[in-house]
Each structure stands twice: as C-alpha cells, then as structure tokens.
Design an enzyme around this catalytic site. Structure first.
Site, short mmCIF file in Angstrom:
data_model
loop_
_atom_site.label_atom_id
_atom_site.label_comp_id
_atom_site.label_asym_id
_atom_site.label_seq_id
_atom_site.Cartn_x
_atom_site.Cartn_y
_atom_site.Cartn_z
N LEU A 194 8.34 -0.23 -6.76
CA LEU A 194 9.78 -0.66 -6.61
C LEU A 194 9.81 -2.07 -6.80
CD1 LEU A 194 10.13 1.53 -3.67
CD2 LEU A 194 11.04 2.13 -5.94
N LYS B 250 5.49 21.92 -11.16
CA LYS B 250 6.82 21.57 -11.49
C LYS B 250 6.98 21.90 -13.10
CE LYS B 250 10.18 17.88 -12.09
NZ LYS B 250 10.56 16.60 -12.09
N SER C 296 1.02 -3.89 5.40
CA SER C 296 1.54 -3.82 6.83
C SER C 296 1.91 -2.51 7.46
CB SER C 296 2.48 -4.77 6.75
OG SER C 296 3.11 -4.61 8.09
N GLY D 116 1.00 -1.24 -0.11
CA GLY D 116 -0.13 -0.02 0.06
C GLY D 116 0.91 1.40 0.12
N VAL E 215 9.53 8.01 0.01
CA VAL E 215 9.97 9.03 -0.59
C VAL E 215 9.46 9.27 -1.96
CG1 VAL E 215 12.41 9.61 0.35
CG2 VAL E 215 12.08 7.68 -1.14
N ALA F 205 2.59 2.76 -5.28
CA ALA F 205 2.39 1.77 -6.19
C ALA F 205 0.99 1.03 -6.12
CB ALA F 205 3.49 0.72 -6.25
P1 FAD Z 1 6.91 0.99 -1.09
O1 FAD Z 1 6.55 2.47 -0.71
O2 FAD Z 1 8.24 0.43 -0.36
O3 FAD Z 1 5.52 0.29 -0.47
C1 FAD Z 1 5.69 -1.11 -0.23
C2 FAD Z 1 4.46 -1.74 0.28
O4 FAD Z 1 4.53 -3.00 0.59
C3 FAD Z 1 4.06 -0.91 1.87
O5 FAD Z 1 2.70 -0.86 2.12
C4 FAD Z 1 4.33 -2.32 2.57
O6 FAD Z 1 3.80 -2.14 3.97
C5 FAD Z 1 4.00 -3.25 1.87
N1 FAD Z 1 4.66 -4.70 2.12
C6 FAD Z 1 6.02 -4.99 1.92
N2 FAD Z 1 6.12 -6.20 2.52
C7 FAD Z 1 4.90 -6.54 3.05
C8 FAD Z 1 4.36 -7.78 3.74
N3 FAD Z 1 5.28 -8.90 4.10
N4 FAD Z 1 3.14 -7.69 4.37
C9 FAD Z 1 2.35 -6.95 4.02
N5 FAD Z 1 2.59 -5.77 3.47
C10 FAD Z 1 4.16 -5.77 2.68
N6 FAD Z 1 9.55 8.57 -7.60
C11 FAD Z 1 9.32 9.66 -8.53
O7 FAD Z 1 8.36 9.54 -9.35
N7 FAD Z 1 9.96 10.77 -8.06
C12 FAD Z 1 10.81 11.03 -7.03
O8 FAD Z 1 11.13 12.16 -6.88
C13 FAD Z 1 11.32 9.99 -6.43
N8 FAD Z 1 12.31 9.93 -5.49
C14 FAD Z 1 12.78 8.88 -4.90
C15 FAD Z 1 13.89 8.87 -3.81
C16 FAD Z 1 14.56 7.94 -3.40
C17 FAD Z 1 15.72 8.02 -2.77
C18 FAD Z 1 13.83 6.72 -3.81
C19 FAD Z 1 14.44 5.29 -3.15
C20 FAD Z 1 12.78 6.63 -4.54
C21 FAD Z 1 12.20 7.64 -5.01
N9 FAD Z 1 11.07 7.42 -6.15
C22 FAD Z 1 10.82 8.50 -6.77
C23 FAD Z 1 10.46 6.30 -6.16
C24 FAD Z 1 9.14 6.37 -5.42
O9 FAD Z 1 9.44 6.31 -4.05
C25 FAD Z 1 8.39 4.77 -5.49
O10 FAD Z 1 8.16 4.52 -6.86
C26 FAD Z 1 7.01 4.80 -5.15
O11 FAD Z 1 7.19 5.40 -3.54
C27 FAD Z 1 6.48 3.45 -4.95
O12 FAD Z 1 6.91 2.74 -3.79
P2 FAD Z 1 6.22 1.37 -3.87
O13 FAD Z 1 4.76 1.56 -3.62
O14 FAD Z 1 6.47 0.73 -5.09
O15 FAD Z 1 6.68 0.47 -2.50
#
Ligand code: FAD
Length: 505
Positions: free
Chosen positions: A338, A82, A43, A17, A51, A20
């Site tokens: 990610l 932006k 979770s 959550g 970030v 993405a």
């Molecule tokens: P996450 O935010 O990590 O979410 C993962 C989810 O999975 C969480 O809800 C977690 O609770 C859940 N989860 C994981 N394991 C379990 C489990 N075992 N059981 C239940 N739930 C679980 N993107 C941009 O477009 N612009 C930017 O300026 C930018 N800056 C960034 C800077 C940095 C340093 C980084 C690292 C990334 C940046 N990004 C940026 C990328 C952006 O942060 C991600 O693309 C975005 O936040 C999506 O993350 P996510 O949802 O894939 O993963």
C-alpha cells in the site's frame, strides 16, 4: 574484496509487517540466505490494514518458489480455492457474468473460440459465453479439482488462485522468515534520518530512541508511506477521476447463502460494489464506494443488510486514494504494498502487486546503496504494470449500462485513457482482443468483461467467412459447452476437495 563487494548491500530494513512486509521478508530471506542482515520493524500499536483476502493465479508461483506446500498453506490461512469472480448487476441490474481464470475452451481451428461463439449467437444460438469456460462450469456447481496436465482435455483450460485470511498469511510468513534469520523488531518509528551528503535514507529511530540503520530500505508501511512519502516526498499520481471509489467498509460474517463458493462475488450497488469472499471459517464482505455519493453510515447499513449470515465483528471503515507513487524506487527506498499506491480490490490485484514488486526487486537487485539504472528500470516496469491494471479496472466502470444512480451515469460518460479507448474500439468493431506489453490480464479476461458488460462486436472476424459458416460454429459451441458441463459434473465439491487434500483447517 573487489569494489563491487565493498559496495554491496549488507543490511536491509523492511518497514512494516503487514502482508507486504512479511511477503518481502520471506522472499528476501529465501533469496539471500547469507551475507545480508534482514530486519523488519513493525508496530503492534499501529496494526495492519486487516483486509485483502482474494488473489489471482500467480500467487501459486510465489508460494511454490518459497517451497510452501499448498495444503499446509490453506490449512494455516483457512483458505479456499478461487476460480474467478462473478460480477452481479454490473452491466445492468439483474444481470450476471463470470470472469474466469483460464480460457474459454480450446481453439479448434485458427479462429478464436469467441468468434465462433459470436457467429453462433448471431445465428440465434443461446449458449452463454460463460458456459464455454471450464472455470465457470466448476464454479457454478460449487465444485473444484486441480486442472489436468493433459492439454487435450478441457479440464486443462482453467487456472485457480486462493481466498485466504491475510492476517494468518502474514503470521505464517513471519514464522517462515524468522526461521530463516529475519530479525523482527517491535516498535513505532518516530523519525527517519537522511544522509546529509547523499540525501539517501540513513536510518530510522523508534520511540524510546533505538536507531536502526541499513543500506537498503523497503517501505511496507501501508498507506502512510513513511519513507517513500514521509521522508522522501516522492509525490502521488491521483487516479480518482477514472476510479472514483475512495472508501470501503468491511465486515466478516458467518458463511451462509451459497456457502463455500470457489469464487469471489462482486455485486454492484448504488455507489460502488460489494465483495463476498468465502473462507473456511467465515465469509469476508466489504462495500467499496464513492464518498461523493454515499455517506459512511449509509454504506455500513447497506453492507450489513446484505450479508449471508450473522456479522462477526463491527464494520471497519477505510479510506484510500486510487493512484500510485510517482516513483516506486526512490534513492535507496523501494516502496512495496500500500506504500506504493492503491487500486481498489475489484480484480484482487494488490497482493499480486506486492509479489510483482518483490520479483522486480530481486531481478534488479541494487549493486550498492545507489543504483540509478536498476531503479529506473524498476520504475518503468512498475508504472506500466500499474497502468495496465488501471485500464482493466476502468473497463468495468466504463462499460456499464446502468443508469439508476449518479455514479454509474458518470462512469459511463467519463473520458478514459487512450490506451483503453483503443481496446474498447477494436473489440466493438470485430471482436479483436488487443494485447499490450505487460498486460497482467490476458485476452480471456478482457473478453469476459467486454461481453459480460455488453460491448458486443458489430461484426465477427472476417476469417469466419472462409470456413464452415455459422452452423459449424454452432456445433462447436454446443459440443464445447457439453464437454465442460460433463467434466464439471465429475468434479468433487469444493468442500470435499479441501478435505481430500488435507487442506481443511
Ligand atoms: P498494512 O497492512 O497497512 O501494513 C503496514 C505496516 O506498517 C504495519 O505492520 C504497521 O504496523 C507498519 N507501520 C506503519 N507505520 C509504522 C510506524 N510509524 N512504525 C512502525 N511500523 C509502522 N488485496 C488483494 O490482493 N485482494 C483483496 O481482496 C484486497 N482487498 C482489499 C480491500 C480493501 C478495502 C483494501 C483497503 C485493500 C485490499 N487489498 C486487497 C489490499 C491489501 O489489503 C494490501 O495490499 C495488503 O494488506 C498489504 O498491506 P500493507 O502490508 O502494504 O500495509
């Protein structure tokens, strides 16, 4: 019921959550209003990456498609506008350039605008290329207004995106998705079960024993890639040899310095680069760096010494490996966010890649649990999209004239993908901008970085030799720069515009 109906996807489980997960949930809830149960498990104990605040213009299409109103979105996410990215100290220390959203002016004959600029420059002209960009005209004055629709106006030649608080965006989309029937389950996934016969993912088990089954799984679990890697061992293609940064440290601060700039700033440092992203309530900052050349403590110290204002939290450290999953869609699991791979936020592409993943999932929505043809096409397109962005990012590192630190010397000397080498060679020879199938960044973006980082063509377009000569080019350049400056002066300030449209939180 036909065979197709019997095989159709009836239950989708989104794992994660973060940005993405909730973007996927909101878009699927909008696209599949009936006939499919959409569940999202996340979770709170694990949390999100926390970030990701800068975006590129296609985000507007995502919000528009979902019927999200701009002013409300900006209020809810404390967002700002932006117009592009200012790159400081990238080509060499003390030098800056702008990568604008939009084009450099409008063509006035069949020859590209930048060719006239090159001809005028060769004849002694001193107008910087940036001054031919409407986006920079507004950005450098701290001004903003929506682009005009009239294609004859220079104010129609720019585009824009947003900076926003990604945590607030996820919350906003959660409300949107839950209002449209998405079921949120709180819990930590302890185990992933696969079907003994097909090998597909069958379900997940949470701490405490609750089991969640589905036909299709969207892995939005972040870097850990719980399903795509943890359960299916899909494999990862590592691109660190081209994009060597592997760590980041991030911290928000009180907005100071240049204030509410309508653009992101990226400042090159000894072992990487620092971002500055102004939001309504704070400024986001981070140092992306290469751990072979800098320790975590040194990176944090450099970041904290280069903030606009007082830090609002302790610095957060993050680790990553640049690259992509070998497959984005494997069996009945589609990885988005990610979980699918990572490229540093130099051009703010990660949230866009989430959006692109969702768009592809809808375009190739599976006919049943198994749809190898749809999966193959999804993977082909996703891999190409990733590689095109990768090349554009490498361009920034390869075209550096900095020789003050090992990272920059290494990058200037490193071998690069052939696809990129060809683009650099064409531009260097005669300013030709090669477009490739599925390029996310268009010719103007490539132009900004080529010129901004001193890849100056050896010759201009031969077509110029048949026209009015350097004098005509110089007149065109001067007029265009003047029109842009005049238009920019007439725009409201960024802060005033946010207030005017009711977007200020
Ligand atoms: P996450 O935010 O990590 O979410 C993962 C989810 O999975 C969480 O809800 C977690 O609770 C859940 N989860 C994981 N394991 C379990 C489990 N075992 N059981 C239940 N739930 C679980 N993107 C941009 O477009 N612009 C930017 O300026 C930018 N800056 C960034 C800077 C940095 C340093 C980084 C690292 C990334 C940046 N990004 C940026 C990328 C952006 O942060 C991600 O693309 C975005 O936040 C999506 O993350 P996510 O949802 O894939 O993963």
């Amino acid at each position: 019921m036909s065979d197709t109906d019997a095989a159709a996807i009836r239950a989708i489980l989104i794992v994660g959550g973060g940005t993405a997960g909730w973007m996927t949930a909101a878009a699927l809830a909008h696209a599949l209003p009936r006939g499919c149960t959409i569940t999202l498990v996340e979770s709170d104990d694990i949390g999100t990456v926390g970030v990701g605040e800068a975006t590129i213009p296609p985000i507007k299409l995502f919000n528009d498609t979902l019927g999200i109103e701009e002013a409300e979105f900006l209020r809810e996410t404390k967002g700002t506008f932006k117009l592009g990215i200012e790159f400081v100290d990238w080509a060499k220390q003390g030098h800056r350039y702008f990568h604008p959203f939009g084009t450099f002016g409008k063509p006035f004959d069949l020859v590209a605008v930048h060719q006239h600029w090159l001809a005028a420059r060769a004849a002694g002209g001193r107008v910087p290329l940036d001054d031919l960009s409407m986006a920079w005209g507004a950005a450098k004055r701290g001004r903003f207004a929506a682009p005009m629709a009239d294609p004859r106006s220079v104010a129609s030649t720019f585009d824009y995106a947003y900076h926003f608080d990604a945590g607030l965006y996820a919350r906003f989309l959660r409300r949107y998705a839950e209002a449209r029937g998405v079921i949120r389950v709180e819990g930590r996934i302890a185990d992933v079960a696969r079907d003994g016969t097909s090998g597909d993912v069958a379900g997940v088990t949470l701490d405490g024993g609750r089991r969640l089954a589905a036909d299709l799984f969207v892995d939005c679990s972040g870097f850990r890639g719980l399903l795509i890697e943890g359960a299916l061992a899909t494999g990862y293609e590592d691109w660190t040899h081209w994009l060597p940064c592997d760590r980041a440290v991030a911290v928000p601060c009180v907005t100071g310095g240049d204030g509410l700039t309508p653009y992101t700033r990226s400042t090159a440092r000894g072992a990487g680069w620092q971002w500055r992203i102004p939001l309504q309530h704070r400024t986001g900052n981070g140092y992306v760096y290469c751990s072979r050349h800098l320790s975590d403590d040194e990176a944090a110290a450099t970041l904290m010494a280069n903030l606009d204002g007082e830090a609002l939290a302790e610095p957060r450290h993050l680790r990553f490996t640049t690259g992509r999953r070998r497959l984005f869609w494997n069996r009945n699991v589609v990885a988005i966010g990610l979980a699918s791979g990572f490229m540093e936020p130099l051009e703010s592409t990660s949230i866009h890649l989430i959006q692109a993943g969702i768009a592809k999932l809808l375009a190739y929505f599976p006919r049943g649990r198994s749809d190898p043809l749809a999966a193959a096409e999804y993977n082909r397109v996703a891999i190409t999209e990733y590689e095109r962005i990768r090349d554009f990012l490498i361009l920034h590192y390869k075209l550096t004239a900095r020789d003050d630190a090992p990272l920059w010397r290494e990058c200037a000397a490193m071998p690069i993908p052939d696809t990129l080498a060809l683009k650099i060679a064409h531009f260097r020879e005669a300013g030709r901008l090669l477009a490739r199938d599925m390029d996310l960044f268009g010719p103007a973006s490539w132009l900004a970085v080529h010129i901004g980082q001193f890849n100056i063509p050896a010759a201009v377009d031969p077509l110029l030799g048949y026209g009015g000569g350097a004098a005509a080019s110089a007149t065109f350049v001067d007029r265009l720069a003047g029109a842009i400056a005049g238009m920019a002066e007439s725009m409201p300030t960024h802060a005033a515009y946010l207030k005017r449209i009711g977007a200020a939180a």
